[in-house]
Design a protein around this motif. Structure first.
Motif: not given
Length: 285
Positions: A255-264, A266-282
């Motif tokens: 999440v936003d460049g950091q390996h993590t188990q849990r993260a907060t 925000r609008d525009g956060s970038r989530i990477v799973v496998g080789s797929t990028t997901i953008v969170y928006r609100q």
């Protein structure tokens, strides 16, 4: 290094690899560990700004075949799972009322590869009182055709006898509550409608429920067709703020460049799973 990854590495050294043979059934230790983490998250009780109490006594129900494979190692596995819960609680700043215990039990109504987790909050002096009731199962047996994973009910119940709440928040501080999605928020912000969605490869997926599961399985709320993504990889929990939680995936989340188990989020956060990028928006409105 994440809590689940450390747990997996400890298991690798058990009895010269015996656990690798034992766990060829569909239920994997890391799945159970992930379920215990979710049980803590979904049953966390906020006392005040500085203390959030989670269950400390857990029952893991297994099918007859899985239980027979694991029962010779039940004590050692229970201790490792309890240690994992302790590490996760430290990471999330959770506290306990008493000693952490994890027990394995056989459930005749479960098929191989399925499991349930039940929990309760016990003070140290109550740890020997079996008459206290466990909470309703967090993991339920899925409908026919679904294998290997439990599915949470719509509204997990709190313990039958929760610990007493403090008299009130410190003077001048707004009371803290927990939204259905799991994120804490300060009272007074209610009434503002927030739209939430994620974008994957240009496709928008609305977040219209408290939780949204992403994974490679067709049973996930949003399917991510990526070989590096687990069947139930991670879960977005809508709230103020929204959060994302790893569901015991093989490759983890970034999440936003950091390996993590849990993260907060925000609008525009970038989530990477496998080789797929997901953008969170609100957005409000």
């Amino acid at each position: 290094m994440g809590v689940l990854k450390k747990f997996e590495q400890r298991l690798e050294g058990f009895v010269n690899g015996t656990f690798a043979k034992v766990f060829k059934s569909e239920v994997q230790p890391v799945e159970i560990a992930g379920a215990l983490q979710r049980e803590c998250d979904n049953n966390a009780t906020i006392w005040n700004r500085d203390r959030t109490v989670v269950p400390n006594d857990f029952i893991v129900e297994l099918s007859t075949s899985d239980y027979e494979r694991l029962s010779p190692y039940a004590l050692q596995l229970g201790e490792e799972l309890a240690g994992m819960v302790r590490d996760y609680a430290k990471q999330q700043r959770y506290t306990f009322m008493g000693t952490i215990k994890v027990h394995l039990e056989k459930a005749d109504d479960l098929d191989t590869g399925l499991y349930r987790v039940r929990s309760r909050t016990l003070a140290s002096s109550e740890s020997q009182q079996p008459q206290q009731q466990y909470q309703q199962p967090y993991q339920q047996q899925p409908p026919a055709g679904r294998g290997g994973y439990g599915y949470p009910p719509q509204a997990p119940q709190r313990p039958a006898s929760p610990p007493p709440m403090p008299a009130g928040p410190p003077p001048g501080a707004a009371p803290v509550t927990r939204l259905p999605g799991g994120g804490p928020t300060v009272a007074g912000g209610a009434g503002t409608h927030v739209r939430r969605w994620i974008e994957i490869n240009g496709t928008r997926h609305q977040i219209s429920r408290p939780t949204l599961v992403l994974g490679r399985s067709t049973e996930a709320d949003v399917r991510v067709d990526d070989p590096g993504v687990s069947r139930r990889h991670c879960e977005i929990r809508a709230g103020s703020p929204s959060t994302i939680v790893d569901l015991g995936s093989t490759n983890g989340i970034v999440v936003d460049g950091q390996h993590t188990q849990r993260a907060t989020l925000r609008d525009g956060s970038r989530i990477v799973v496998g080789s797929t990028t997901i953008v969170y928006r609100q957005a409000e409105g």
